[in-house]
Design a protein around this motif. Structure first.
Motif, PDB file in Angstrom:
ATOM      1  N   GLY A  33       0.831  -1.255   0.156  1.00 37.28           N
ATOM      2  CA  GLY A  33       0.065  -0.048  -0.070  1.00 37.28           C
ATOM      3  C   GLY A  33       0.828   1.312   0.007  1.00 37.28           C
ATOM      4  N   SER A  34       2.163   1.234  -0.176  1.00 39.56           N
ATOM      5  CA  SER A  34       2.918   2.253  -0.173  1.00 39.56           C
ATOM      6  C   SER A  34       2.808   2.942  -1.435  1.00 39.56           C
ATOM      7  CB  SER A  34       4.521   1.896   0.080  1.00 39.56           C
ATOM      8  OG  SER A  34       4.817   1.267  -0.801  1.00 39.56           O
ATOM      9  N   LYS A  35       2.921   4.584  -1.372  1.00 44.13           N
ATOM     10  CA  LYS A  35       2.754   5.377  -2.655  1.00 44.13           C
ATOM     11  C   LYS A  35       4.040   5.105  -3.442  1.00 44.13           C
ATOM     12  CE  LYS A  35       1.714  10.118  -3.742  1.00 44.13           C
ATOM     13  NZ  LYS A  35       0.555   9.774  -4.340  1.00 44.13           N
ATOM     14  N   ILE A  36       3.426   5.080  -4.841  1.00 37.87           N
ATOM     15  CA  ILE A  36       4.358   4.837  -5.916  1.00 37.87           C
ATOM     16  C   ILE A  36       4.465   6.339  -6.718  1.00 37.87           C
ATOM     17  CG2 ILE A  36       4.757   3.824  -8.291  1.00 37.87           C
ATOM     18  CD1 ILE A  36       2.847   1.488  -7.193  1.00 37.87           C
ATOM     19  N   SER A  37       5.861   6.796  -6.686  1.00 40.90           N
ATOM     20  CA  SER A  37       5.910   8.045  -7.228  1.00 40.90           C
ATOM     21  C   SER A  37       5.264   8.313  -8.701  1.00 40.90           C
ATOM     22  CB  SER A  37       7.135   8.326  -7.286  1.00 40.90           C
ATOM     23  OG  SER A  37       7.536   9.833  -7.950  1.00 40.90           O
ATOM     24  N   MET A  38       4.850   9.574  -8.944  1.00 41.68           N
ATOM     25  CA  MET A  38       4.386   9.812 -10.196  1.00 41.68           C
ATOM     26  C   MET A  38       5.309   9.957 -11.236  1.00 41.68           C
ATOM     27  SD  MET A  38       2.129  13.376 -11.399  1.00 41.68           S
ATOM     28  CE  MET A  38       0.599  12.727 -10.160  1.00 41.68           C
ATOM     29  N   ARG A  39       6.640  10.036 -10.860  1.00 44.06           N
ATOM     30  CA  ARG A  39       7.758  10.117 -11.700  1.00 44.06           C
ATOM     31  C   ARG A  39       7.820   8.900 -12.747  1.00 44.06           C
ATOM     32  NH1 ARG A  39      14.128  11.183 -10.167  1.00 44.06           N
ATOM     33  NH2 ARG A  39      14.317   8.876 -10.413  1.00 44.06           N
ATOM     34  N   TYR A  40       7.393   7.624 -12.135  1.00 44.49           N
ATOM     35  CA  TYR A  40       7.606   6.359 -13.008  1.00 44.49           C
ATOM     36  C   TYR A  40       6.704   6.610 -14.361  1.00 44.49           C
ATOM     37  CZ  TYR A  40      10.354   4.535  -9.116  1.00 44.49           C
ATOM     38  OH  TYR A  40      11.261   4.165  -7.982  1.00 44.49           O
ATOM     39  N   PRO A  41       5.300   6.592 -14.060  1.00 37.30           N
ATOM     40  CA  PRO A  41       4.722   6.990 -15.440  1.00 37.30           C
ATOM     41  C   PRO A  41       4.896   8.203 -16.194  1.00 37.30           C
ATOM     42  CG  PRO A  41       3.209   7.438 -13.333  1.00 37.30           C
ATOM     43  CD  PRO A  41       4.616   6.996 -12.872  1.00 37.30           C
ATOM     44  N   ILE A  42       5.470   9.360 -15.772  1.00 32.39           N
ATOM     45  CA  ILE A  42       6.045  10.364 -16.356  1.00 32.39           C
ATOM     46  C   ILE A  42       7.094   9.880 -17.251  1.00 32.39           C
ATOM     47  CG2 ILE A  42       7.092  12.689 -16.166  1.00 32.39           C
ATOM     48  CD1 ILE A  42       5.204  13.361 -13.692  1.00 32.39           C
ATOM     49  N   ILE A  43       7.948   9.265 -16.644  1.00 34.25           N
ATOM     50  CA  ILE A  43       9.121   8.933 -17.532  1.00 34.25           C
ATOM     51  C   ILE A  43       8.946   7.916 -18.482  1.00 34.25           C
ATOM     52  CG2 ILE A  43      11.264   7.613 -17.309  1.00 34.25           C
ATOM     53  CD1 ILE A  43      12.187   8.891 -14.838  1.00 34.25           C
ATOM     54  N   GLU A  44       7.937   7.123 -18.264  1.00 27.27           N
ATOM     55  CA  GLU A  44       7.114   5.981 -19.338  1.00 27.27           C
ATOM     56  C   GLU A  44       6.538   7.067 -20.603  1.00 27.27           C
ATOM     57  OE1 GLU A  44       6.554   2.837 -16.083  1.00 27.27           O
ATOM     58  OE2 GLU A  44       4.770   3.855 -16.810  1.00 27.27           O
ATOM     59  N   LEU A  45       5.722   7.898 -20.117  1.00 28.00           N
ATOM     60  CA  LEU A  45       5.214   8.732 -21.175  1.00 28.00           C
ATOM     61  C   LEU A  45       5.893   9.592 -21.873  1.00 28.00           C
ATOM     62  CD1 LEU A  45       1.974   9.873 -19.090  1.00 28.00           C
ATOM     63  CD2 LEU A  45       1.973   8.744 -21.154  1.00 28.00           C
ATOM     64  N   VAL A  46       7.063  10.188 -21.314  1.00 25.47           N
ATOM     65  CA  VAL A  46       8.086  11.164 -21.836  1.00 25.47           C
ATOM     66  C   VAL A  46       8.757  10.228 -22.961  1.00 25.47           C
ATOM     67  CG1 VAL A  46      10.265  12.329 -21.739  1.00 25.47           C
ATOM     68  CG2 VAL A  46       8.229  12.593 -20.253  1.00 25.47           C
ATOM     69  N   THR A  47       9.231   9.043 -22.674  1.00 25.03           N
ATOM     70  CA  THR A  47       9.923   8.309 -23.412  1.00 25.03           C
ATOM     71  C   THR A  47       9.161   7.829 -24.690  1.00 25.03           C
ATOM     72  OG1 THR A  47      10.905   7.179 -21.500  1.00 25.03           O
ATOM     73  CG2 THR A  47      11.329   6.001 -23.757  1.00 25.03           C
ATOM     74  N   GLY A  48       7.602   7.588 -24.406  1.00 21.67           N
ATOM     75  CA  GLY A  48       6.905   7.329 -25.276  1.00 21.67           C
ATOM     76  C   GLY A  48       6.780   8.413 -26.293  1.00 21.67           C
ATOM     77  N   LEU A  49       6.600   9.730 -25.985  1.00 19.44           N
ATOM     78  CA  LEU A  49       6.590  10.764 -26.784  1.00 19.44           C
ATOM     79  C   LEU A  49       7.949  11.032 -27.419  1.00 19.44           C
ATOM     80  CD1 LEU A  49       4.605  13.442 -24.303  1.00 19.44           C
ATOM     81  CD2 LEU A  49       3.874  12.323 -26.230  1.00 19.44           C
ATOM     82  N   LEU A  50       9.049  10.499 -26.705  1.00 18.21           N
ATOM     83  CA  LEU A  50      10.590  10.828 -27.440  1.00 18.21           C
ATOM     84  C   LEU A  50      10.460   9.774 -28.749  1.00 18.21           C
ATOM     85  CD1 LEU A  50      12.743  11.397 -24.580  1.00 18.21           C
ATOM     86  CD2 LEU A  50      12.153  13.161 -26.330  1.00 18.21           C
TER      87      LEU A  50
END
Length: 252
Positions: free
Chosen positions: A65-82
Motif C-alpha cells: 500500500g505504499s505510495k508509488i511516485s508519479m515520476r515512474y509513469p511520467i518517464i514512461e510517457l516522456v519516453t513514449g513521446l520521444l
C-alpha cells in the motif's frame, strides 16, 4: 506506425526507470526481478504495465500500500513521446534508431545526474558506442565527429580547470566534460558547439525560473549541470538548423 513507436517507447521507458534506479546503486540492470522499493515484494507482470498499472493501482503498491511516485509513469510517457517524435522526425529506420537512442540516453543521463549528481560511466559508454555505430550505419562524416569530440571535451575541460583554479576545489564535474566528449562523437562538430553554448543559457533560464518560484540557488551551491547539457543537446538535435539561421539573421 507512430502509435507503435509510442507504445515501444512506453515499454522502454519502464526499463529506463530500472536503469535510472539501479545504475547509481551499482546494481545489475540485467539480473533480478523488479521489486517494491518499500516492502521488497517481487512485482508481477500485471504490476509492471507501463502507465496503466500505476493508474489502476491508484499509485499504491498492491502488496504493502505504499505510495508509488508519479515520476515512474511520467518517464514512461516522456519516453513514449520521444519515440513518437523520433519516428515523426526520421526518414529511415536508421534515423529513427539514432534519435531514439540519443534522446533515451539524454533522458537517462539527466535523471541520474539530477538524482545523484553523477554522470554514469556506463551510460557514457553506451553513448560512445552508439555514436561510433551511427558513423558506419548512417555514413556520417568521421572528421566532424572527431572535431566534435575534441571541442566538446576540450571546451568543457577548460571550464572545469578554470573553475577549479578559482574555487580551489572541483567546482565543475568532470563527468560533464566526459558527457560533452561523448556527445561530440554522437552529434558532430557544429551541433556540439551549439550544445556547449546553449547549455549555459538553458541553465540560466531554469535557475531564474527556480528563483522566481522561491527555490534558493547560489553561485557556490552545488547543482547538477548534466540535465542542462541534455536539454540543450535535445533542442539542438531537433532545431540545430533553425538556431543557426536565427543567429545569422540576428547578427550577420
Amino acid at each position: 506506425m507512430g502509435i507503435i513507436a509510442f507504445l515501444y517507447g512506453l515499454i522502454f521507458g519502464s526499463f529506463y526507470n530500472v536503469v535510472i534506479y539501479r545504475i547509481p546503486a551499482d546494481k545489475s540492470i540485467a539480473k533480478g526481478r523488479s521489486m517494491c522499493g518499500s516492502c521488497n515484494h517481487t512485482l508481477a507482470a500485471k504490476d509492471l504495465v507501463p502507465v496503466l498499472s500505476w493508474i489502476f493501482l491508484k499509485a499504491r503498491c498492491r502488496y504493502c500500500g505504499s505510495k508509488i511516485s508519479m515520476r515512474y509513469p511520467i518517464i514512461e510517457l516522456v519516453t513514449g513521446l520521444l519515440f513518437y517524435l523520433a519516428y515523426a522526425s526520421s526518414g529511415s529506420i536508421w534515423e529513427f534508431l539514432f534519435y531514439a537512442s540519443l534522446w533515451s540516453m539524454l533522458l537517462i543521463t539527466a535523471m541520474i545526474d539530477y538524482d545523484e549528481m553523477i554522470i554514469s560511466d556506463a551510460v557514457l559508454l553506451v553513448f560512445t558506442a552508439i555514436g561510433l555505430v551511427s558513423i558506419l550505419v548512417m555514413k556520417a562524416g568521421l572528421l566532424t565527429r572527431v572535431y566534435g569530440l575534441a571541442f566538446g571535451f576540450g571546451f568543457y575541460f577548460a571550464i572545469y580547470y578554470v573553475a577549479k583554479l578559482i574555487y580551489k576545489k572541483e567546482a565543475f564535474g568532470f563527468g560533464d566534460v566526459m558527457l560533452m566528449g561523448a556527445l561530440g562523437i554522437f552529434m558532430g562538430f557544429r551541433d556540439t558547439v551549439l550544445t556547449s553554448i546553449l547549455s549555459f543559457y538553458v541553465a540560466l533560464i531554469i535557475i531564474v525560473i527556480m528563483k522566481i518560484f522561491g527555490k534558493k540557488t547560489g553561485l557556490r551551491q552545488e547543482i547538477p549541470f548534466g540535465p542542462y547539457i541534455c536539454i540543450a543537446a535535445f533542442l539542438v538535435s531537433l532545431y540545430g538548423d533553425e538556431i543557426v539561421n536565427l543567429y545569422l539573421n540576428l547578427f550577420m
